[in-house]
Scaffold this motif. Structure first.
Motif, mmCIF file in Angstrom:
data_model
loop_
_atom_site.group_PDB
_atom_site.id
_atom_site.type_symbol
_atom_site.label_atom_id
_atom_site.label_comp_id
_atom_site.label_asym_id
_atom_site.label_seq_id
_atom_site.Cartn_x
_atom_site.Cartn_y
_atom_site.Cartn_z
ATOM 1 N N ASP A 144 28.848 49.789 57.684
ATOM 2 C CA ASP A 144 30.177 50.386 57.869
ATOM 3 C C ASP A 144 30.500 50.601 59.345
ATOM 4 O O ASP A 144 31.407 51.328 59.706
ATOM 5 C CB ASP A 144 30.268 51.717 57.116
ATOM 6 N N GLN A 145 29.720 49.933 60.215
ATOM 7 C CA GLN A 145 29.887 50.128 61.651
ATOM 8 C C GLN A 145 30.513 48.892 62.315
ATOM 9 O O GLN A 145 30.036 47.775 62.125
ATOM 10 C CB GLN A 145 28.514 50.410 62.287
ATOM 11 N N MET A 146 31.587 49.094 63.069
ATOM 12 C CA MET A 146 32.201 48.007 63.836
ATOM 13 C C MET A 146 31.425 47.820 65.140
ATOM 14 O O MET A 146 31.000 48.788 65.768
ATOM 15 C CB MET A 146 33.669 48.321 64.152
ATOM 16 N N ILE A 147 31.257 46.565 65.536
ATOM 17 C CA ILE A 147 30.457 46.251 66.721
ATOM 18 C C ILE A 147 31.313 45.464 67.709
ATOM 19 O O ILE A 147 32.016 44.528 67.320
ATOM 20 C CB ILE A 147 29.207 45.424 66.339
ATOM 21 N N GLU A 148 31.248 45.838 68.986
ATOM 22 C CA GLU A 148 31.981 45.115 70.022
ATOM 23 C C GLU A 148 31.028 44.250 70.830
ATOM 24 O O GLU A 148 29.972 44.711 71.272
ATOM 25 C CB GLU A 148 32.707 46.096 70.950
ATOM 26 N N LEU A 149 31.416 42.980 71.014
ATOM 27 C CA LEU A 149 30.604 42.042 71.782
ATOM 28 C C LEU A 149 31.444 41.433 72.902
ATOM 29 O O LEU A 149 32.669 41.343 72.789
ATOM 30 C CB LEU A 149 30.086 40.908 70.888
ATOM 31 N N THR A 150 30.785 40.990 73.956
ATOM 32 C CA THR A 150 31.467 40.220 74.998
ATOM 33 C C THR A 150 31.756 38.821 74.428
ATOM 34 O O THR A 150 31.146 38.422 73.418
ATOM 35 C CB THR A 150 30.584 40.075 76.246
#
Length: 227
Positions: free
Chosen positions: A150-156
């Protein structure tokens, strides 16, 4: 109206000229290259919606271009242009990942129909294949949203490209050279340790905070993504 970008790799100038004129008249944006190496370099630098690839080319044969392209690009439709009676080339081409072939001499109407069919299929495939997943990790290629549980992840952008390539080849062990070529490009001349560095970055974001590890090291070979 631009119907799409087509790369024509053909060393016979008259045929290349006719193809270019006909395709542009039909509304396609056309790039022409006259050797296998130039064709390969064009594919490394920019993306095309479809490739028309002659088998008999100087510098690199069409089949060798096809083999190299399919190592990192499984999506772009490629139609081979073969000589009459060259059954082995047709078989080899299909085995290497060509989507279709047409035999010289050919009617332009037939080629245009084959191009339209491949582009329609590609659009349909892209509409259906927008989400990649493994275990509780999902990546939406349309929105570029990444979620684990349920966790959103930000990537380059580079981390994202690496993750997508790993996901598209999950269960397959990929060498550092394969990852370097696919994510950084054939013409990358920097430190090859960059792959290990970015694998570390990815693990910190999508693996270490979670119980199940998805990126695995295969000692002496490379990396594999599996549940």
């Amino acid at each position: 109206m631009n119907k799409g970008k087509i790369l024509v790799v053909e060393d016979e100038k008259k045929i290349a000229r006719v193809l270019s004129l006909e395709l542009e008249y039909e509304g396609y944006e056309v790039t022409v290259k006259d050797t296998g190496m130039k064709g390969l370099q064009a594919l490394e630098k920019e993306s095309f919606d479809l490739v028309l690839l002659d088998v008999m080319l100087p510098e690199l044969s069409g089949l060798e271009v096809l083999r190299r392209v399919r190592k990192t690009n499984l999506a772009t439709p490629i139609i081979l242009i073969t000589a009459r009676g060259s059954v082995p080339d047709k078989v080899s081409g299909l085995d290497l990942g060509a989507n279709d072939y047409i035999t010289k001499p050919f009617e332009i109407e037939e080629l245009l129909a084959r191009i339209r069919a491949q582009l329609r299929f590609q659009i349909s495939k892209e509409e259906n294949d927008t989400e990649l997943s493994l275990a509780d990790l999902t990546v939406n290629e349309k929105t570029r949203e990444i979620q684990r549980g349920d966790q959103m992840i930000e990537l380059t952008p580079r981390e994202y490209d690496l993750l997508v390539h790993l996901l598209k080849h999950q269960q397959q062990v990929l060498t550092r050279d394969q990852l370097l070529t696919a994510v950084w490009g054939f013409d990358y001349f920097g430190d090859t340790n960059v792959v290990d560095v970015y694998i570390r970055y990815l693990r910190k974001k999508i693996d270490y905070p979670f119980e199940q590890q998805l990126i695995h090291t295969v000692r002496g070979v490379g990396y594999v993504m599996k549940g």
